[in-house]
Each structure stands twice: as structure tokens, then as C-alpha cells.
Design a protein around this motif. Structure first.
Motif, PDB file in Angstrom:
ATOM      1  N   LYS A   1       4.313   6.158  -4.764  1.00 42.92           N
ATOM      2  CA  LYS A   1       4.679   6.023  -6.188  1.00 42.92           C
ATOM      3  C   LYS A   1       6.105   5.496  -6.373  1.00 42.92           C
ATOM      4  CE  LYS A   1       2.990  10.251  -6.582  1.00 42.92           C
ATOM      5  NZ  LYS A   1       2.621  11.562  -7.057  1.00 42.92           N
TER       6      LYS A   1
ATOM      7  N   ASN B   1       2.585   1.965  -3.300  1.00 45.70           N
ATOM      8  CA  ASN B   1       1.651   2.565  -4.253  1.00 45.70           C
ATOM      9  C   ASN B   1       1.400   4.029  -3.911  1.00 45.70           C
ATOM     10  OD1 ASN B   1       1.327   0.202  -5.709  1.00 45.70           O
ATOM     11  ND2 ASN B   1      -0.365  -0.516  -4.415  1.00 45.70           N
ATOM     12  N   TYR B   2       1.203   4.293  -2.608  1.00 48.34           N
ATOM     13  CA  TYR B   2       0.918   5.666  -2.168  1.00 48.34           C
ATOM     14  C   TYR B   2       2.083   6.604  -2.500  1.00 48.34           C
ATOM     15  CZ  TYR B   2      -0.280   9.614   0.769  1.00 48.34           C
ATOM     16  OH  TYR B   2      -0.571  10.874   1.201  1.00 48.34           O
TER      17      TYR B   2
ATOM     18  N   VAL C   1       0.840  -1.205   0.000  1.00 53.55           N
ATOM     19  CA  VAL C   1       0.000   0.000   0.000  1.00 53.55           C
ATOM     20  C   VAL C   1       0.875   1.256   0.000  1.00 53.55           C
ATOM     21  CG1 VAL C   1      -1.772   1.263   1.279  1.00 53.55           C
ATOM     22  CG2 VAL C   1      -1.818  -1.242   1.233  1.00 53.55           C
TER      23      VAL C   1
END
Lengths: 277, 131
Positions: free
Chosen positions: A139, A136-137, A133
Motif C-alpha cells: 500500500k 500494491n501489496y 506488485v
């Protein structure tokens, strides 16, 4: 010893340090410190100050060659630099409060560890399962060019990697080294970043981290210009030539020989620290 | 996919500029250190040196202000330290450059992260730790 003789000896030593450092991937700092302390009787404080300069020189010099290949992940680098720069300053502060002999012993232990890591076969753990997570947050997932086109990769265990970088940064600030071996563990093994990306990205981080601690060392009077001069020139010359040789030759045997030399130096440093001589 | 390739090419331009920046920084600082070294050696090569004991109060040019004063007098050691400063600022320039490239990409999260890193480094410039 006269200024001239001292300059010549350090110049030759720094040249060899830069050359071997770039050929083996170990960096210059781990050789500069034993050279100055064991070889020339220089106090560890000055040796650390000179070493941190050599770390910046090799990092920026080889980064200039790397970035053209376009595989540094600037986001991963910048994200982890929050940890490495903060902890580098923590490391410099710790260095002000503990006995120099302890610093020498810790340096010896890190040197042993670096020799071991240099010989250990690297395994690429990278994959493209974008499950983290945080990755992804922030990048952090990216891509890099291969012969078969652009390859995607996902970053894992962001918290663990960040924590490892905090350790690497602290040791970098404490000992005046690049902590390349620890950064590799953090990026390759924990965050599962592909080699091609982790090597260049860690190099990017090493320079920035060293810059943070170098400024503090400058103010503490640990960077003496008479030592910094031959170290800078020697290391840059050695690293530049090393980078050119590296493209043409295999360095497996050299790494084994060098690991033996580094192990002997490490044991000598530990002995020096423990006996206080 | 086409968007990704475009993104990658954009990054590539940034990387080339970064590579040039680093190379110029390293060459320039080495040249300055070399110049200072020559001046230092031609004037003091016969003096004796010993670094067996750490005496921070004797280290010359250990702050930006002192280095600038020494530069005005063309002191060899001050010129060396100025070269060392240039070398230290090379990776810092890389951070500044990265922040601008994030700004151009409108990636504000990374503008903030880069600024945090820069602030930590600037703090280290003003940090005065007891010996």
C-alpha cells in the motif's frame, strides 16, 4: 582550551551549520564533523556522536514544519525504516571494527558526493502507473494535494529502493550523518516518488534512523555532553532561522558557493584520513 | 473519490498531531539542554577541555541509568544528556504514535511493520558493542 571558549566556538559553528544546512537542504551533520575535527582537533568518534544528535535535531525541527503540509507518506517512511534502522545498527557495528582514518576518508567521499548531488538538477520521475506488485501489496502508492486538486502517484522498484535505503542506513550509522543525498536517490530516482513527498518522507526517516544509531553511540561513550550541548542549541537555532529565511529567498547561488566550501572540506578530510594527521 | 478525500482528511489530523509532537519534543529537549548547559558553565567554565583523543571510559553519563543518577544530583552534564535523550526519543515517539494511528485505521500490516522498526530501535538501546 577552556570549557567556555570551546562552548562559544562550537555554538557559533553549529549555528552556521544549522543555518546553511537548512538553506541548502544538506543537513547539519556534514558541516559539524569537519568543524569539530578539522577546526577544533576533536577526535572523529566524538564528532560523529555530536553529529548524530544534530541530525535528529534538524530532522525533527524541520519535520514539524513539513508535516503540517500533509504530504509525508507515513507508509513509505515506515516500510523503508525497516531497512534504514537495521542497517544503521550494522553501520555502527562496522564503525567499531575499522580504523578511524578509513571512516574519515569515507566521510570525505560522501561529502564530495553530497556536494555534487546538491547542485545536480532534480528531475521528477513520478507517474501513476500502478505496475509494481510489491508497491500494491504494501500500500505504498499515495496521493498529495496540488493547486489542481489531489494528485495520485505510484511507487516503483520497491526492492531496489529498499536496497538503496540499506546502503543509506549503513552510512548513516557509520558516519553519524543523515544520508539525505542517498535517500533522495533511492526515493526520487529508483522508486520514482514525487519530490514533494520524497523530501518530507526522507526527513521523517532520517530522524528515526539517527535515533537508532544515537542510542548505540551514547552507550559507546561517543556522545559527550560538553560537545552535545553547544551543538544541539546552535543547530536548532540555526535551522529554525534558516527555515524561515528559506520561504522568502532563492538559494541557487548560495548552493554553488556552499558546494565549493563543502568540496574543499571533503578534500581536507580525505587528506587527513590518508595521512593520519 | 469521496472515500479518498475522507481518508486524506483523517491523515491530515494525524499529521497535525505529529507536527505538534515533534515541535514539543524539540523545544522541550532544547530547553533541558540549555538549563543543563547553564548549570555546567556556571560551575566549570574555567576548566580546560580536550577531545583530541577518544577515551570512551571518561565520557560521563553514557547510559540511561547513569543519567538518572546524575539528574538527582542536579549535575549540569547529566541534565544536558537527559535533554539529548529527550531529543533521541522524539522521533521514536513518532514511530509509536504512527503505530497507534495504523491500529485505529485497522491496518494491521503496518502495525506489524511499525512494531518491527520499534523493536530494532529498542534492541539498539540494549546493544553493547566493544570499543
Amino acid at each position: 582550551m577552556t570549557v567556555l571558549l570551546f562552548t562559544i566556538i562550537v555554538l557559533i559553528g553549529a549555528f552556521l551549520a544549522g543555518l546553511l544546512g537548512s538553506l541548502t537542504g544538506l543537513g547539519g551533520g556534514v558541516i559539524i564533523i569537519p568543524l569539530l575535527t578539522l577546526g577544533l582537533g576533536v577526535d572523529i568518534h566524538y564528532a560523529i556522536g555530536a553529529s548524530i544528535i544534530s541530525v535528529i535535531a534538524t530532522s525533527s525541527g524541520s519535520a514539524a514544519a513539513y508535516v503540517k503540509e500533509g504530504i509525508t507518506n507515513v507508509r513509505i517512511g515506515m516500510f523503508l525504516e525497516v531497512a534504514t534502522t537495521l542497517s544503521a545498527i550494522v553501520g555502527v557495528v562496522i564503525a567499531s571494527y575499522i580504523k578511524a582514518d578509513y571512516i574519515i576518508v569515507i566521510f570525505g567521499l560522501i561529502l564530495l558526493f553530497s556536494a555534487f548531488m546538491m547542485l545536480k538538477k532534480k528531475i521528477d520521475h513520478s507517474n501513476n502507473e500502478k505496475t509494481s506488485v510489491l508497491a500494491n501489496y504494501f500500500k505504498l502508492n499515495g496521493s498529495y494535494p496540488t493547486e489542481n486538486g489531489i494528485k495520485q502517484y505510484a511507487v516503483h522498484h520497491v526492492v531496489g529502493g529498499f536496497a538503496m535505503m540499506f546502503v543509506a542506513g549503513t552510512l548513516s550509522g557509520l558516519l553519524g550523518i543523515g544520508s539525505g543525498a542517498l535517500k533522495v536517490i533511492g526515493m526520487d530516482n529508483i522508486m520514482k516518488i514525487p519530490f514533494k513527498v520524497s523530501t518530507t518522507t526522507s526527513n521523517f526517516m532520517i530522524g528515526v534512523t539517527a535515533a537508532a544509531s544515537a542510542l548505540v553511540y551514547l552507550h559507546k561513550g561517543q556522545i559527550d555532553p560538553a560537545i552535545a550541548m553547544p551543538v544541539t542549541i546552535g543547530v536548532i537555532a540555526g535551522a529554525t532561522i534558516g527555515a524561515k529565511i528559506l520561504i522568502k529567498t532563492k538559494t541557487d547561488k548560495l548552493k554553488v558557493v556552499f558546494a565549493v566550501v563543502v568540496t574543499i572540506l571533503a578534500l581536507q578530510m580525505i587528506y587527513k584520513g590518508l595521512t593520519g594527521s | 473519490m469521496s472515500k479518498q478525500i475522507k481518508h486524506y482528511l483523517g491523515d491530515k489530523d494525524v499529521q497535525v498531531i505529529l507536527g505538534t509532537l515533534l515541535r514539543v519534543g524539540v523545544i522541550l529537549s532544547t530547553a533541558v539542554v540549555l538549563l543543563g548547559g547553564i548549570i555546567f558553565l556556571t560551575t566549570q567554565s574555567n576548566h580546560s577541555v580536550s577531545f583530541s583523543e577518544f577515551k570512551p571510559e571518561q565520557t560521563k553519563f553514557s547510559s540511561v541509568a547513569e543519567i538518572i543518577v546524575g539528574l538527582k544530583n542536579m549535575d549540569g552534564l547529566a541534565i544536558i544528556q537527559f535533554g539529548v535523550l529527550l531529543l533521541i526519543f522524539t522521533p521514536i515517539a513518532r514511530v509509536v504514535f504512527s503505530i497507534f494511528s495504523f491500529l485505529m485505521e485497522k491496518d494491521y500490516m503496518y502495525v506489524i511493520i511499525g512494531t518491527i522498526v520499534l523493536c530494532v530501535i529498542i534492541t539498539s538501546l540494549y546493544l553493547d558493542i566493544a570499543h
